[in-house]
Design a protein around this motif. Structure first.
Motif, PDB file in Angstrom:
ATOM      1  N   PHE A 143       4.481  -8.522  -6.044  1.00  0.00           N
ATOM      2  CA  PHE A 143       3.207  -8.371  -6.740  1.00  0.00           C
ATOM      3  C   PHE A 143       2.502  -9.720  -6.737  1.00  0.00           C
ATOM      4  O   PHE A 143       3.066 -10.718  -7.183  1.00  0.00           O
ATOM      5  CB  PHE A 143       3.449  -7.890  -8.173  1.00  0.00           C
ATOM      6  CG  PHE A 143       2.195  -7.765  -8.993  1.00  0.00           C
ATOM      7  CD1 PHE A 143       1.273  -6.767  -8.717  1.00  0.00           C
ATOM      8  CD2 PHE A 143       1.936  -8.650 -10.022  1.00  0.00           C
ATOM      9  CE1 PHE A 143       0.110  -6.644  -9.469  1.00  0.00           C
ATOM     10  CE2 PHE A 143       0.792  -8.544 -10.782  1.00  0.00           C
ATOM     11  CZ  PHE A 143      -0.128  -7.535 -10.496  1.00  0.00           C
ATOM     12  N   PRO A 144       1.248  -9.793  -6.227  1.00  0.00           N
ATOM     13  CA  PRO A 144       0.598 -11.091  -6.059  1.00  0.00           C
ATOM     14  C   PRO A 144       0.332 -11.833  -7.373  1.00  0.00           C
ATOM     15  O   PRO A 144       0.409 -13.058  -7.421  1.00  0.00           O
ATOM     16  CB  PRO A 144      -0.729 -10.739  -5.360  1.00  0.00           C
ATOM     17  CG  PRO A 144      -0.520  -9.396  -4.770  1.00  0.00           C
ATOM     18  CD  PRO A 144       0.433  -8.693  -5.676  1.00  0.00           C
ATOM     19  N   GLY A 145      -0.019 -11.078  -8.417  1.00  0.00           N
ATOM     20  CA  GLY A 145      -0.303 -11.731  -9.700  1.00  0.00           C
ATOM     21  C   GLY A 145      -1.520 -12.627  -9.662  1.00  0.00           C
ATOM     22  O   GLY A 145      -1.630 -13.580 -10.442  1.00  0.00           O
ATOM     23  N   THR A 146      -2.451 -12.316  -8.761  1.00  0.00           N
ATOM     24  CA  THR A 146      -3.673 -13.120  -8.669  1.00  0.00           C
ATOM     25  C   THR A 146      -4.810 -12.239  -8.176  1.00  0.00           C
ATOM     26  O   THR A 146      -4.586 -11.260  -7.459  1.00  0.00           O
ATOM     27  CB  THR A 146      -3.479 -14.308  -7.698  1.00  0.00           C
ATOM     28  OG1 THR A 146      -4.664 -15.100  -7.673  1.00  0.00           O
ATOM     29  CG2 THR A 146      -3.196 -13.822  -6.290  1.00  0.00           C
ATOM     30  N   GLY A 147      -6.018 -12.550  -8.580  1.00  0.00           N
ATOM     31  CA  GLY A 147      -7.164 -11.780  -8.121  1.00  0.00           C
ATOM     32  C   GLY A 147      -7.100 -10.336  -8.587  1.00  0.00           C
ATOM     33  O   GLY A 147      -6.538 -10.016  -9.630  1.00  0.00           O
ATOM     34  N   VAL A 148      -7.652  -9.442  -7.779  1.00  0.00           N
ATOM     35  CA  VAL A 148      -7.754  -8.032  -8.147  1.00  0.00           C
ATOM     36  C   VAL A 148      -6.438  -7.277  -7.937  1.00  0.00           C
ATOM     37  O   VAL A 148      -6.210  -6.233  -8.540  1.00  0.00           O
ATOM     38  CB  VAL A 148      -8.904  -7.365  -7.361  1.00  0.00           C
ATOM     39  CG1 VAL A 148      -9.059  -5.900  -7.735  1.00  0.00           C
ATOM     40  CG2 VAL A 148     -10.216  -8.110  -7.613  1.00  0.00           C
ATOM     41  N   ASN A 149      -5.558  -7.795  -7.091  1.00  0.00           N
ATOM     42  CA  ASN A 149      -4.249  -7.169  -6.862  1.00  0.00           C
ATOM     43  C   ASN A 149      -4.361  -5.716  -6.400  1.00  0.00           C
ATOM     44  O   ASN A 149      -3.672  -4.834  -6.931  1.00  0.00           O
ATOM     45  CB  ASN A 149      -3.386  -7.204  -8.138  1.00  0.00           C
ATOM     46  CG  ASN A 149      -3.094  -8.603  -8.612  1.00  0.00           C
ATOM     47  OD1 ASN A 149      -2.554  -9.408  -7.877  1.00  0.00           O
ATOM     48  ND2 ASN A 149      -3.483  -8.886  -9.846  1.00  0.00           N
ATOM     49  N   VAL A 150      -5.225  -5.435  -5.412  1.00  0.00           N
ATOM     50  CA  VAL A 150      -5.346  -4.046  -4.960  1.00  0.00           C
ATOM     51  C   VAL A 150      -4.012  -3.578  -4.400  1.00  0.00           C
ATOM     52  O   VAL A 150      -3.354  -4.267  -3.628  1.00  0.00           O
ATOM     53  CB  VAL A 150      -6.466  -3.885  -3.912  1.00  0.00           C
ATOM     54  CG1 VAL A 150      -7.821  -4.105  -4.563  1.00  0.00           C
ATOM     55  CG2 VAL A 150      -6.289  -4.795  -2.719  1.00  0.00           C
ATOM     56  N   ARG A 151      -3.612  -2.366  -4.818  1.00  0.00           N
ATOM     57  CA  ARG A 151      -2.281  -1.870  -4.455  1.00  0.00           C
ATOM     58  C   ARG A 151      -2.255  -1.203  -3.089  1.00  0.00           C
ATOM     59  O   ARG A 151      -1.325  -1.409  -2.307  1.00  0.00           O
ATOM     60  CB  ARG A 151      -1.806  -0.881  -5.515  1.00  0.00           C
ATOM     61  CG  ARG A 151      -0.379  -0.418  -5.296  1.00  0.00           C
ATOM     62  CD  ARG A 151       0.204   0.258  -6.514  1.00  0.00           C
ATOM     63  NE  ARG A 151       1.657   0.342  -6.400  1.00  0.00           N
ATOM     64  CZ  ARG A 151       2.495   0.252  -7.416  1.00  0.00           C
ATOM     65  NH1 ARG A 151       2.025   0.045  -8.631  1.00  0.00           N
ATOM     66  NH2 ARG A 151       3.795   0.336  -7.219  1.00  0.00           N
ATOM     67  N   ARG A 152      -3.262  -0.393  -2.795  1.00  0.00           N
ATOM     68  CA  ARG A 152      -3.283   0.341  -1.529  1.00  0.00           C
ATOM     69  C   ARG A 152      -4.687   0.849  -1.258  1.00  0.00           C
ATOM     70  O   ARG A 152      -5.546   0.869  -2.144  1.00  0.00           O
ATOM     71  CB  ARG A 152      -2.321   1.537  -1.579  1.00  0.00           C
ATOM     72  CG  ARG A 152      -2.638   2.522  -2.690  1.00  0.00           C
ATOM     73  CD  ARG A 152      -1.845   3.811  -2.611  1.00  0.00           C
ATOM     74  NE  ARG A 152      -2.064   4.643  -3.778  1.00  0.00           N
ATOM     75  CZ  ARG A 152      -3.132   5.405  -3.984  1.00  0.00           C
ATOM     76  NH1 ARG A 152      -4.104   5.453  -3.080  1.00  0.00           N
ATOM     77  NH2 ARG A 152      -3.258   6.126  -5.081  1.00  0.00           N
ATOM     78  N   LEU A 153      -4.903   1.271  -0.028  1.00  0.00           N
ATOM     79  CA  LEU A 153      -6.126   1.962   0.346  1.00  0.00           C
ATOM     80  C   LEU A 153      -6.117   3.339  -0.301  1.00  0.00           C
ATOM     81  O   LEU A 153      -5.091   4.021  -0.302  1.00  0.00           O
ATOM     82  CB  LEU A 153      -6.176   2.092   1.872  1.00  0.00           C
ATOM     83  CG  LEU A 153      -7.440   2.665   2.503  1.00  0.00           C
ATOM     84  CD1 LEU A 153      -8.630   1.754   2.257  1.00  0.00           C
ATOM     85  CD2 LEU A 153      -7.207   2.847   4.001  1.00  0.00           C
ATOM     86  N   ASP A 154      -7.248   3.758  -0.878  1.00  0.00           N
ATOM     87  CA  ASP A 154      -7.279   5.048  -1.560  1.00  0.00           C
ATOM     88  C   ASP A 154      -8.039   6.107  -0.784  1.00  0.00           C
ATOM     89  O   ASP A 154      -7.530   7.185  -0.532  1.00  0.00           O
ATOM     90  CB  ASP A 154      -7.892   4.905  -2.949  1.00  0.00           C
ATOM     91  CG  ASP A 154      -7.732   6.176  -3.766  1.00  0.00           C
ATOM     92  OD1 ASP A 154      -6.634   6.370  -4.340  1.00  0.00           O
ATOM     93  OD2 ASP A 154      -8.680   6.986  -3.823  1.00  0.00           O
ATOM     94  N   HIS A 155      -9.304   5.834  -0.411  1.00  0.00           N
ATOM     95  CA  HIS A 155     -10.081   6.840   0.307  1.00  0.00           C
ATOM     96  C   HIS A 155     -11.209   6.205   1.080  1.00  0.00           C
ATOM     97  O   HIS A 155     -11.518   5.021   0.907  1.00  0.00           O
ATOM     98  CB  HIS A 155     -10.628   7.914  -0.652  1.00  0.00           C
ATOM     99  CG  HIS A 155     -11.623   7.410  -1.650  1.00  0.00           C
ATOM    100  ND1 HIS A 155     -11.277   6.988  -2.917  1.00  0.00           N
ATOM    101  CD2 HIS A 155     -12.981   7.272  -1.582  1.00  0.00           C
ATOM    102  CE1 HIS A 155     -12.353   6.599  -3.583  1.00  0.00           C
ATOM    103  NE2 HIS A 155     -13.400   6.766  -2.793  1.00  0.00           N
ATOM    104  N   VAL A 156     -11.817   7.004   1.942  1.00  0.00           N
ATOM    105  CA  VAL A 156     -13.002   6.605   2.711  1.00  0.00           C
ATOM    106  C   VAL A 156     -14.097   7.619   2.450  1.00  0.00           C
ATOM    107  O   VAL A 156     -13.849   8.833   2.452  1.00  0.00           O
ATOM    108  CB  VAL A 156     -12.707   6.536   4.221  1.00  0.00           C
ATOM    109  CG1 VAL A 156     -13.991   6.302   5.012  1.00  0.00           C
ATOM    110  CG2 VAL A 156     -11.704   5.436   4.521  1.00  0.00           C
TER     111      VAL A 156
END
Length: 320
Positions: A143-156
């Motif tokens: 877990f980066p613990g910095t910034g937004v920490n986006v977990r995964r791509l969700d949709h397009v």
């Protein structure tokens, strides 16, 4: 019941085009905490921290913004062959080619609107370095613990000149299930949301008010909590990133959201759907009217004008 449902396992990765490559790279790596895992010519391959595959985004330097390709992973080799056969029968197939880094043999095609797409099955899983090795073995990376920490791509969300035509392709050819849609007063569809899994949606087609083809409305990343989205708004404010709309809650799909423009001009959404999933095998598509949409979002905020006019690559916006 759609016999092709689940032939597509999930949205794999997206190639995003940017005329501001270094600034866009800074946005994704420094603010979103994505890891650069490979570089090939004018493209950087970026990994969201809990994506099991090699990369999440292929960021490519380009004279203009927009989407290069959207890639779908099939559920298995037989499912891949079934979807390729259906794509070829539809007349939208292009052909097989060697995949990009981390991806095996890939079949390229376009949807009726001209958006370039890929479908594949063979995939190299992400291997963490010592610096990115997680404490828990059921997590892709630390877990980066910095910034937004986006977990995964969700949709397009694609813009399309004809939502119905593209929606039919998504359902019959790709095996998507429409979960919600907007029916305009004219009788035509204004937008349609599709799932390939038990998520509420993976792929969206929205009417392009300019009448253009092949444009992008936005790509979206999933966060762990709503609080992450509130924190993201502060991070973007501090770093001069244009916040277009939110944080707020959509009425359609009930997604908590924030929309921003990354430095290359592409709209990026950060979203959290909470525990909402589509578990019913006989789910009936929810339909919204223009009158429903005139009420605004879930808590009454009206949809802002640029949500209907901004897309990438940019084109002249007609006056109404």
């Amino acid at each position: 019941m759609n016999d092709a449902f689940h032939d597509v396992a999930h949205l794999g990765h997206v190639e995003l085009l940017t005329p501001e490559f270094e600034k866009s790279l800074w946005f994704f790596t420094e603010l979103l905490a994505m890891e650069e895992v490979a570089r090939d010519g004018d493209s950087a391959y970026l990994h969201a921290w809990d994506d099991y595959e090699h990369h999440t985004i292929k960021l490519t330097a380009s004279p203009t913004s927009g989407v290069g390709k959207v890639a779908l992973r099939a559920s298995n080799e037989k499912a891949l062959q079934r979807r390729v056969a259906a794509i070829e029968a539809s007349g939208h197939g292009i052909g097989w080619h060697d995949g990009e880094p981390g991806i095996g043999r890939t079949y390229s095609f376009v949807d009726p609107d001209g958006h370039p797409m890929d479908i594949y099955f063979d995939s190299e899983w992400y291997v963490p370095s010592e610096n990115s090795r997680p404490a828990l073995k059921n997590q892709a990376s630390r877990f980066p613990g910095t910034g937004v920490n986006v977990r995964r791509l969700d949709h397009v969300n694609f813009l399309a000149a004809d939502v119905t035509l593209n929606g039919t392709f998504a359902a019959k050819t790709l095996g998507g299930k429409p979960t919600e849609q907007i029916r305009l007063n004219s009788g035509k569809l204004g937008a349609q949301w599709f799932t390939f899994t038990n998520k509420s949606y993976d792929l969206v087609y929205s009417e392009d008010w300019t009448g253009s083809n092949g444009r992008l409305h936005h790509i979206a990343f999933a966060t762990d909590t709503r609080e992450d989205i509130l924190k993201a708004a502060d991070i973007f404010l501090e770093n001069g990133i244009h916040i277009e709309s939110g944080p707020h809650k959509h009425a359609i799909q009930q997604t908590f959201f924030l929309y921003v423009y990354e430095p290359g001009g592409n709209r990026i959404e950060f979203c959290n759907s909470g525990a909402r999933m589509i578990l019913a095998p006989d789910w009936k598509t929810i339909e919204w009217t223009e009158a429903d949409r005139a009420k605004g979002q879930a808590w009454g905020m009206k949809t802002i004008e640029t949500f209907h006019t901004h897309g990438t690559p940019p084109v002249a916006v007609p006056t109404h």
